[in-house]
Enzyme design. Structure first.
Site, mmCIF file in Angstrom:
data_model
loop_
_atom_site.group_PDB
_atom_site.id
_atom_site.type_symbol
_atom_site.label_atom_id
_atom_site.label_comp_id
_atom_site.label_asym_id
_atom_site.label_seq_id
_atom_site.Cartn_x
_atom_site.Cartn_y
_atom_site.Cartn_z
ATOM 1 N N HIS A 84 -30.092 -18.010 24.919
ATOM 2 C CA HIS A 84 -28.999 -18.378 25.828
ATOM 3 C C HIS A 84 -28.752 -17.230 26.789
ATOM 4 C CE1 HIS A 84 -26.874 -21.713 23.266
ATOM 5 N NE2 HIS A 84 -28.156 -21.954 23.475
ATOM 6 N N TYR A 211 -16.380 -21.333 24.516
ATOM 7 C CA TYR A 211 -15.175 -20.781 23.889
ATOM 8 C C TYR A 211 -13.996 -21.307 24.712
ATOM 9 C CZ TYR A 211 -17.975 -17.368 21.251
ATOM 10 O OH TYR A 211 -18.865 -16.775 20.395
ATOM 11 N N PRO A 304 -14.681 -14.196 13.009
ATOM 12 C CA PRO A 304 -15.947 -14.699 13.558
ATOM 13 C C PRO A 304 -15.996 -14.861 15.077
ATOM 14 C CG PRO A 304 -14.734 -16.471 12.490
ATOM 15 C CD PRO A 304 -13.971 -15.207 12.222
ATOM 16 N N LYS A 308 -19.985 -11.245 15.365
ATOM 17 C CA LYS A 308 -20.487 -9.910 15.071
ATOM 18 C C LYS A 308 -20.910 -9.677 13.618
ATOM 19 C CE LYS A 308 -20.548 -8.213 19.004
ATOM 20 N NZ LYS A 308 -21.858 -8.519 19.510
ATOM 21 N N TYR A 393 -20.755 -8.552 23.675
ATOM 22 C CA TYR A 393 -21.246 -9.779 23.037
ATOM 23 C C TYR A 393 -22.739 -9.691 22.766
ATOM 24 C CZ TYR A 393 -21.070 -14.726 21.800
ATOM 25 O OH TYR A 393 -21.116 -15.911 21.101
HETATM 26 C C1 PHB Z 1 -21.663 -20.264 15.075
HETATM 27 O O1 PHB Z 1 -22.593 -20.820 15.689
HETATM 28 O O2 PHB Z 1 -21.417 -20.533 13.891
HETATM 29 C C2 PHB Z 1 -20.817 -19.277 15.770
HETATM 30 C C3 PHB Z 1 -21.120 -18.933 17.068
HETATM 31 C C4 PHB Z 1 -20.335 -18.009 17.741
HETATM 32 C C5 PHB Z 1 -19.233 -17.457 17.114
HETATM 33 C C6 PHB Z 1 -18.932 -17.792 15.816
HETATM 34 C C7 PHB Z 1 -19.726 -18.706 15.132
HETATM 35 O O3 PHB Z 1 -18.460 -16.581 17.793
#
Ligand code: PHB
Ligand code: APR
Length: 399
Positions: A84, A211, A304, A308, A393
């Site tokens: 990505h 997000y 989460p 990280k 990130y």
């Molecule tokens: C996930 O795909 O489970 C996932 C992706 C990004 C995050 C947290 C979990 O920030």
């Protein structure tokens, strides 16, 4: 590499490094040590099936991908992971794409931890190294000496002992290793929200992760493959999953992610798994005591939101493996520096995870909401703001 030997008639064995825990930290450490000619045994309390099926995060930083590729674990990753360029940030006001490749020169890879675990377990088996599943009563002994050992009961009920030069606790937040460090310093933050996570058998409605900030609460759209979506909703801590029917989940996701706005739509599908995840930050220091070293969730937990946790576990063992190799060859300098250098990265990631979490999760304080929106507008409109997010990130360099 030759396997050093099975248990003798007394149930004992000797190896160079005993690793407690077959999560990503323990499995990758064992692989990195083997590449450096260091023998290890991994002890795991769960079954092989459980370890391979466990569903966790799925984002690999650029530097994690580089490391895994460098150590021969990149073949399936290159074929099956989804590269990505960036992420989307949604608010009711705007939909913004942050292009990490443009901003900092590299992106991220979506690769389920289940897939990475399968690669690591396969590599351990191919390398002929021992992974002992379904152990109970794991106990650490004499870690203050140069001859530590670990005792446990194996799946057949036999008492076992493994003597080693070093013990590494990769046993997650509930394992016994951290308890073996006398008088640790700990820091903890319990966030006042939780995530309801679902897996759904439906093609992702987005090419890259979303997000979303919304007055009803945070939502996120991630994925596991071209046919499986992973989605999350902010919920109050202690939420009973029974209160969330599949319909209620899809309705909340559609509202919070912004279905129908700017031409973006969410396609629902059959939900195959649901769970509520707590949001917590935790750090224990030092990450070394005598001949015991801690890595991954055994020493630290991040919420989460910044993706990280897995990457920090990878960063810890990338630092620890060469330090242990040198220590076993008589040079303890890197091992002496391990805790401090690892903790510096841990706190950077802890800060980033806190920043992402508090920017995106709704509280009952309307002042917070205005601060969050101001911050999101800045990230979406300022190259400096976007670059700060992108740099953290995609991950700082490993060494
Ligand atoms: C996930 O795909 O489970 C996932 C992706 C990004 C995050 C947290 C979990 O920030
Ligand atoms: N004896 C042996 N193994 C144990 C014991 C014990 N007493 N206690 C726990 N374990 C095992 C767990 O069953 C688990 O398989 O240790 C392992 C720890 O693995 P993880 O919890 O995955 O921790 P880690 O390897 O540090 O991974 C860190 O990846 O899985 C994500 O959310 C996790 O983000 C975190 C990152």
């Amino acid at each position: 590499m030759a396997w050093p030997g099975r248990f003798d008639f007394d149930g004992n064995m000797r190896t160079q490094v005993v690793i407690i825990g077959a999560g990503p930290a323990g499995l990758l450490l064992s692989h990195l040590l083997a590449a450096d000619g260091v023998e290890s045994v991994v002890l795991e309390t769960r079954s092989r099936e459980y370890v391979l099926a466990r569903i966790r995060a799925g984002i690999l930083e650029h530097s994690s991908v580089e490391l895994l590729t460098d150590v021969g674990l990149g073949e399936r990753l290159a074929r099956e992971s989804m590269p990505h360029r960036g992420i989307y940030l949604h608010t009711p006001e705007q939909r913004t794409h942050l292009d990490f490749v443009d901003l900092v020169g590299h992106g991220i890879h979506v690769y389920g931890q289940t897939d990475l675990t399968r690669d690591l377990v396969d590599a351990r088996v191919r390398g002929g190294q021992q992974l002992v599943y379904e152990v109970t009563g794991t106990a650490l002994h004499d870690i203050d000496t140069a001859r530590p050992y670990v005792t446990f009961v194996d799946a057949d009920g036999a008492a076992r002992r493994i003597d080693a030069d070093v013990v590494v606790g990769c046993d997650g937040s509930f394992g016994p290793s951290r308890q073996a460090v006398p008088d640790p310093r700990t820091w903890e933050r319990t966030y006042p929200y939780a995530w309801l996570g679902v897996l759904a058998d439906v093609a992702p409605s987005t090419d890259e992760l979303i997000y979303a900030w919304h007055p009803d609460g945070f939502a996120m759209h991630s994925m596991r493959s071209a046919a499986v979506s992973r989605l999350y909703l902010q919920v109050p801590p202690g939420t009973d999953i029974a209160e969330w029917s599949d319909d209620r989940i899809w309705t909340a996701l559609a509202a919070r992610l912004g279905h129908g706005r700017d031409g973006w739509t969410l396609t629902p599908g059959p939900i195959t798994e649901k769970s509520v995840l707590p949001m917590r930050g935790f750090v224990a220091a030092p990450m070394r005591h005598g001949r015991l070293f801690l890595a991954g969730d055994a020493a630290h937990i991040v919420p989460p939101t910044g993706a990280k946790g897995l990457n920090l576990a990878i960063a810890d063992v990338a630092r620890l493996a060469p330090a242990l190799g040198a220590l076993l060859r008589g040079d303890g300098a890197l091992a002496a520096a391990y805790s401090d250098t690892a903790l510096a990265r841990v706190w950077r990631c802890q800060h980033f995870s806190w920043w992402m979490t508090t920017m995106l999760h709704v509280t009952d304080d309307p002042f917070d909401a205005q601060l969050q929106l101001a911050q999101l507008r800045w990230v979406a409109s300022s190259e400096a703001g976007a670059r700060g997010l992108a740099e953290n990130y995609t991950g700082l360099p490993l060494r």
